[in-house]
Design an enzyme around this catalytic site. Structure first.
Site, PDB file in Angstrom:
ATOM      1  N   CYS A  28      -2.639   2.021   7.792  1.00 51.97           N
ATOM      2  CA  CYS A  28      -1.814   0.983   8.380  1.00 51.97           C
ATOM      3  C   CYS A  28      -2.103  -0.439   7.894  1.00 51.97           C
ATOM      4  O   CYS A  28      -2.396  -1.327   8.675  1.00 51.97           O
ATOM      5  CB  CYS A  28      -1.951   1.002   9.906  1.00 51.97           C
ATOM      6  N   GLU A  34       0.829  -1.203   0.000  1.00 51.67           N
ATOM      7  CA  GLU A  34       0.000   0.000   0.000  1.00 51.67           C
ATOM      8  C   GLU A  34       0.864   1.254   0.000  1.00 51.67           C
ATOM      9  O   GLU A  34       1.959   1.262   0.551  1.00 51.67           O
ATOM     10  CB  GLU A  34      -0.858   0.038   1.271  1.00 51.67           C
TER      11      GLU A  34
HETATM   12  N1  SAH Z   1       7.197   0.215  11.421  1.00 50.39           N
HETATM   13  C1  SAH Z   1       7.251   1.635  11.388  1.00 50.39           C
HETATM   14  C2  SAH Z   1       6.431   2.280  10.263  1.00 50.39           C
HETATM   15  C3  SAH Z   1       5.069   1.704   9.998  1.00 50.39           C
HETATM   16  S1  SAH Z   1       3.840   1.991  11.255  1.00 50.39           S
HETATM   17  C4  SAH Z   1       6.870   2.196  12.749  1.00 50.39           C
HETATM   18  O1  SAH Z   1       6.595   1.408  13.654  1.00 50.39           O
HETATM   19  O2  SAH Z   1       6.886   3.416  12.926  1.00 50.39           O
HETATM   20  C5  SAH Z   1       3.568   3.733  11.147  1.00 50.39           C
HETATM   21  C6  SAH Z   1       2.783   4.298  12.290  1.00 50.39           C
HETATM   22  O3  SAH Z   1       1.447   3.807  12.265  1.00 50.39           O
HETATM   23  C7  SAH Z   1       3.352   3.933  13.652  1.00 50.39           C
HETATM   24  O4  SAH Z   1       3.496   5.101  14.415  1.00 50.39           O
HETATM   25  C8  SAH Z   1       2.304   3.026  14.244  1.00 50.39           C
HETATM   26  O5  SAH Z   1       2.273   3.147  15.636  1.00 50.39           O
HETATM   27  C9  SAH Z   1       1.038   3.535  13.589  1.00 50.39           C
HETATM   28  N2  SAH Z   1      -0.037   2.557  13.540  1.00 50.39           N
HETATM   29  C10 SAH Z   1       0.047   1.259  13.192  1.00 50.39           C
HETATM   30  N3  SAH Z   1      -1.160   0.652  13.296  1.00 50.39           N
HETATM   31  C11 SAH Z   1      -2.026   1.603  13.715  1.00 50.39           C
HETATM   32  C12 SAH Z   1      -3.427   1.601  14.012  1.00 50.39           C
HETATM   33  N4  SAH Z   1      -4.168   0.497  13.888  1.00 50.39           N
HETATM   34  N5  SAH Z   1      -3.975   2.749  14.417  1.00 50.39           N
HETATM   35  C13 SAH Z   1      -3.230   3.883  14.546  1.00 50.39           C
HETATM   36  N6  SAH Z   1      -1.925   3.950  14.272  1.00 50.39           N
HETATM   37  C14 SAH Z   1      -1.314   2.816  13.881  1.00 50.39           C
END
Ligand code: SAH
Length: 353
Positions: free
Chosen positions: A340, A91
């Site tokens: 996400c 994505e």
């Molecule tokens: N692995 C990296 C980048 C991908 S996740 C990281 O951990 O930063 C990017 C952001 O999306 C992260 O800050 C994560 O906490 C957030 N994120 C992931 N799943 C989420 C969800 N279901 N709701 C809100 N934020 C989410």
């Protein structure tokens, strides 16, 4: 799979051209097609001689992504699902901002980090992306803005954030090469300041980033302000202590003179208690950090719930009272599963073997 043309950094092309028996200047011409013009096919590179294109085609593929879906949310966010050459999907998202767009891109198919709240984590890590697969996402999104500009933007400037699928620092070699492709004069010529790496801080990841010594933006996904509570929602983080991660982040901020963002997902009853806000305030105050509070995007197949508005504000207040700048961030494109890894998960098909 053959490497992609975009897996190679522009500076290597002159030498590779001479190895193929062509003059070195063809290397610059090729880079111009790839990054100046965004060429995705051999046919379009018409000032390269046919026999050179043929020899190149024996070694490289000109492009690696096929757009299979493009969804537009009520708030203008555009979400793309791209199919890779091996059938896996990733994505990428365009988020319209006031004066520019933010491109949110993926670094891996799936992810090994196992964060409880994240849709991408569900299937584990499938594979890491190559540098070309990372850079091509940006070029495909940039082309989308050319074809269909946002009416409110006179310009097509964009920032790039590694906040899509995957853990960028768990795919360090490709991400490092992609940063060269993004920032090189003969690449996309993008300033490091327009690039943001978001990471859960896997072991050694921040160390490698520090060695690169590039002033890219950094976001640390925290989710817990002490090791035990962080491990509850981000199990892989168990290997990387909160203190180590935040120390590395503060060093990055000081070295490059830009604040690091600490991202905190607010999950009802799990990460939104006021004592947790106090612990978070303790580890972030008087540091070059700002905190982004992100109410959970609820997943289809899970009962974790987003923190309700009043509690979000109360959590923010604790940080503000401690002098920590804290902002509430609501993800764009919730109505199209833009958050996400959720779109891929809804559309997931078995890749062809
Ligand atoms: N692995 C990296 C980048 C991908 S996740 C990281 O951990 O930063 C990017 C952001 O999306 C992260 O800050 C994560 O906490 C957030 N994120 C992931 N799943 C989420 C969800 N279901 N709701 C809100 N934020 C989410």
């Amino acid at each position: 799979m053959k490497p992609l043309l975009r897996d190679i950094v522009p500076g290597d092309w002159p030498r590779l051209m001479t190895e193929l028996g062509a003059p070195a200047y063809r290397g610059r011409q090729l880079a111009q097609w790839l990054y100046g013009r965004g060429a995705m096919t051999w046919q379009s590179m018409h000032n390269l001689p046919g026999d050179l294109r043929e020899s190149l085609a024996g070694v490289y593929d000109p492009a690696g992504l096929e757009k299979v879906e493009r969804l537009i949310a009520d708030d203008g966010t555009r979400k793309f699902l791209f199919k890779l050459r091996d059938g896996h999907t990733i994505e990428a998202v365009i988020i319209p901002m006031e004066n520019h767009s933010t491109f949110c891109i993926s670094s891996q198919v799936g992810c090994a980090m196992a964060c409880r709240f994240c849709a991408t984590a569900r299937g584990g890590l499938v594979r890491s992306l190559s540098p070309g697969e990372i850079v091509e996402q940006v070029q495909r999104l940039a082309q989308d803005l050319v074809d269909d500009p946002f009416p409110q933007h006179g310009q097509r400037r964009y920032n790039v954030v590694f906040m899509g699928m995957g853990e960028p620092l768990d795919n360090f070699a490709s991400v490092r090469t992609s940063l060269t492709l993004f920032t090189d004069d003969d690449g996309l010529n993008l300033s490091c300041r327009r690039i943001q790496i978001s990471t859960s801080g896997p072991p050694h990841g921040l160390h490698h980033l520090a060695e690169l010594d590039l002033p890219v933006g950094l976001t640390i996904s925290l989710g817990g302000a002490d090791d035990a509570s962080r491990r509850q929602v981000m199990p892989v983080s168990g290997k990387a202590g909160v203190t180590d991660v935040l120390d590395a982040a503060a060093a990055h901020a000081r070295r490059h003179g830009r604040r690091v963002t600490v991202a905190w997902v607010l999950i009802a009853g799990k990460t939104d208690q006021l004592e947790q806000a106090e612990t978070l305030a303790r580890v972030t105050r008087n540091q070059p950090f700002k905190v982004n509070l992100i109410p959970l995007n609820e997943l289809d197949d899970d009962d974790l719930q987003a923190t309700a508005g009043a509690q979000v504000l109360a959590f923010q207040r604790v940080l503000a009272d401690a002098g920590v700048p804290a902002f509430i961030r609501v993800s764009g494109g919730r109505d199209i599963g833009a958050a996400c890894g959720q779109l891929r998960r809804r559309r997931q098909q078995t890749p062809p073997s």
